[in-house]
Structures are given as structure tokens and as C-alpha cells.
Design a protein around this motif. Structure first.
Motif, PDB file in Angstrom:
ATOM      1  N   LEU A  12       0.850  -1.185   0.000  1.00 51.28           N
ATOM      2  CA  LEU A  12       0.000   0.000   0.000  1.00 51.28           C
ATOM      3  C   LEU A  12       0.887   1.236   0.000  1.00 51.28           C
ATOM      4  CD1 LEU A  12      -2.841  -0.865   2.554  1.00 51.28           C
ATOM      5  CD2 LEU A  12      -2.979  -0.792   0.065  1.00 51.28           C
ATOM      6  N   LEU A  45      -1.466   3.098  -4.856  1.00 48.54           N
ATOM      7  CA  LEU A  45      -2.227   1.941  -4.387  1.00 48.54           C
ATOM      8  C   LEU A  45      -2.780   2.230  -2.999  1.00 48.54           C
ATOM      9  CD1 LEU A  45      -3.106  -0.998  -4.874  1.00 48.54           C
ATOM     10  CD2 LEU A  45      -0.927  -1.703  -3.888  1.00 48.54           C
ATOM     11  N   VAL A  46      -4.113   2.297  -2.881  1.00 51.58           N
ATOM     12  CA  VAL A  46      -4.729   2.643  -1.600  1.00 51.58           C
ATOM     13  C   VAL A  46      -5.550   1.510  -0.992  1.00 51.58           C
ATOM     14  CG1 VAL A  46      -4.757   5.127  -2.015  1.00 51.58           C
ATOM     15  CG2 VAL A  46      -6.713   3.761  -2.704  1.00 51.58           C
ATOM     16  N   LYS A  47      -5.926   0.509  -1.794  1.00 47.36           N
ATOM     17  CA  LYS A  47      -6.748  -0.568  -1.225  1.00 47.36           C
ATOM     18  C   LYS A  47      -6.609  -1.831  -2.054  1.00 47.36           C
ATOM     19  CE  LYS A  47     -11.170   0.272  -1.090  1.00 47.36           C
ATOM     20  NZ  LYS A  47     -12.610   0.433  -0.850  1.00 47.36           N
ATOM     21  N   LYS A  48      -6.577  -2.969  -1.354  1.00 43.01           N
ATOM     22  CA  LYS A  48      -6.624  -4.287  -1.980  1.00 43.01           C
ATOM     23  C   LYS A  48      -7.827  -5.019  -1.401  1.00 43.01           C
ATOM     24  CE  LYS A  48      -1.598  -4.862  -2.186  1.00 43.01           C
ATOM     25  NZ  LYS A  48      -0.499  -5.786  -1.840  1.00 43.01           N
ATOM     26  N   PHE A  63      -7.970  -4.081  -6.773  1.00 40.79           N
ATOM     27  CA  PHE A  63      -7.221  -3.068  -6.050  1.00 40.79           C
ATOM     28  C   PHE A  63      -7.627  -1.700  -6.574  1.00 40.79           C
ATOM     29  CE2 PHE A  63      -4.536  -4.452  -9.545  1.00 40.79           C
ATOM     30  CZ  PHE A  63      -4.099  -3.275 -10.121  1.00 40.79           C
ATOM     31  N   ARG A 104       2.333   5.268   6.931  1.00 38.34           N
ATOM     32  CA  ARG A 104       1.024   5.069   6.304  1.00 38.34           C
ATOM     33  C   ARG A 104      -0.052   5.379   7.342  1.00 38.34           C
ATOM     34  NH1 ARG A 104       3.416  -0.175   4.837  1.00 38.34           N
ATOM     35  NH2 ARG A 104       4.085  -0.058   2.693  1.00 38.34           N
ATOM     36  N   LEU A 106      -3.705   4.442   7.962  1.00 41.02           N
ATOM     37  CA  LEU A 106      -4.586   3.383   7.481  1.00 41.02           C
ATOM     38  C   LEU A 106      -5.915   3.393   8.214  1.00 41.02           C
ATOM     39  CD1 LEU A 106      -1.900   0.555   7.517  1.00 41.02           C
ATOM     40  CD2 LEU A 106      -2.667   1.857   5.530  1.00 41.02           C
ATOM     41  N   CYS A 112     -11.341  -4.672   4.873  1.00 43.55           N
ATOM     42  CA  CYS A 112     -10.170  -4.276   4.087  1.00 43.55           C
ATOM     43  C   CYS A 112      -9.459  -3.129   4.779  1.00 43.55           C
ATOM     44  CB  CYS A 112     -10.580  -3.825   2.689  1.00 43.55           C
ATOM     45  SG  CYS A 112     -11.303  -5.125   1.693  1.00 43.55           S
ATOM     46  N   GLU A 114      -7.527   0.403   4.100  1.00 48.20           N
ATOM     47  CA  GLU A 114      -7.421   1.448   3.081  1.00 48.20           C
ATOM     48  C   GLU A 114      -6.384   2.476   3.509  1.00 48.20           C
ATOM     49  OE1 GLU A 114     -10.175   4.682   0.674  1.00 48.20           O
ATOM     50  OE2 GLU A 114     -11.119   3.196   1.959  1.00 48.20           O
ATOM     51  N   LEU A 115      -5.520   2.857   2.568  1.00 45.85           N
ATOM     52  CA  LEU A 115      -4.536   3.895   2.818  1.00 45.85           C
ATOM     53  C   LEU A 115      -5.209   5.252   2.662  1.00 45.85           C
ATOM     54  CD1 LEU A 115      -1.450   4.686   3.125  1.00 45.85           C
ATOM     55  CD2 LEU A 115      -1.464   4.873   0.640  1.00 45.85           C
TER      56      LEU A 115
END
Length: 157
Positions: A12, A45-48, A63, A104, A106, A112, A114-115
């Protein structure tokens, strides 16, 4: 690399570049250029998200990339996020990973993580949280993820 590789390996906060490998059209072709820009870009990239089963089908893993903000007088009016599924035909690459020591911010939501923000220091992250008002956010220092899983304490905001 494929979208599944990004899901498996990219951290992330990484900048992810994606492309459909087509050449960029000339600026005079505004509609073709707009279509090309939807399939070629870069985002953080903020979420998977894992695959999500529903009664009649299963949504593939995905993502989300934060591509930018539109603001006026310091107020963010629109945030551009783009979600790609694991079966995407686009080609992805990690353009830049977060530097060790960055922090980060979060938020755990809906199963999930998330960033919300990537800060240069713990102090900057705490100031950002105080300004934005996220009460349930937690901090994670880049490079210390393994220590947190091995029993080290994570910072709580």
C-alpha cells in the motif's frame, strides 16, 4: 506484470503505472486521447480487496488506485479513484515504492485496509489525522511491517 502480481506483491502506498500498450494518439484527437488516458495512467495503491462471493457469482479480487484530486481554494472537490480487477487485461508496473521511515495512515473498513495518507514522519501523520478528523485511523511505519506482525506494537492514532 499482471494485476494479480500487483495484488500479491505491491505494498500500500506504491505508485502503480498501468497501460494497455497502445501508442498515445495526437492531442488533436480529443476523444481518442481521452479513451487512451482511461487505459494508461498512474496512481497510488490505496486498497486491496479479496474476491467477494455473492449468491449468483463471485467478484474477483481487485485493487484501487488514487489518481488525483480536483480542488478549489484548498478544498478537495473531487477525488479520482480507479479500481482494477485481478482479471484486468492491462499491464501494470510498480513505479515507486514507499520509502522506509514514511508513515502510512490506514483505516480498516469492511474487512479491508485502506490507505488514507502517506506521510513523511509520525509527526506529519498525526497532524494530518488531527486536521482531517479520522478517529479510527492507525499508523504504520514503512519498513516495520514485519515487526508489527511478529509481536511489535503498532501505533494507534
Amino acid at each position: 506484470m499482471s494485476a494479480t502480481t500487483i495484488l500479491d506483491t505491491a505494498p500500500l502506498g506504491a505508485l502503480i503505472r498501468y497501460t494497455d500498450n497502445s501508442p498515445k494518439p495526437p492531442a488533436r484527437f480529443t476523444k481518442k486521447l481521452a479513451a487512451w488516458e482511461r487505459s494508461n495512467g498512474v496512481g497510488r495503491l490505496v486498497k486491496k480487496e479479496p474476491p467477494r462471493p455473492y449468491p449468483t457469482w463471485t467478484a474477483p479480487a481487485s485493487f484501487t488506485l488514487h489518481e488525483g484530486n480536483f480542488s478549489s481554494d484548498g478544498v478537495i472537490l473531487v477525488t479520482i479513484m480507479r479500481t482494477h480487477s485481478a482479471d484486468s487485461a492491462l499491464t501494470f508496473e510498480v513505479a515507486e515504492e514507499p520509502q522506509p521511515g514514511q508513515v502510512r495512515v490506514l483505516l480498516d473498513f469492511g474487512g479491508c485496509t485502506e490507505l488514507l495518507h502517506l506521510a513523511e514522519s509520525v509527526t506529519a501523520a498525526e497532524l494530518w489525522i488531527a486536521k482531517e478528523g479520522y478517529r479510527n485511523a492507525r499508523l504504520e511505519i514503512v519498513g516495520e511491517e514485519g515487526a508489527a506482525r511478529a509481536g511489535g506494537a503498532e501505533l494507534a492514532a
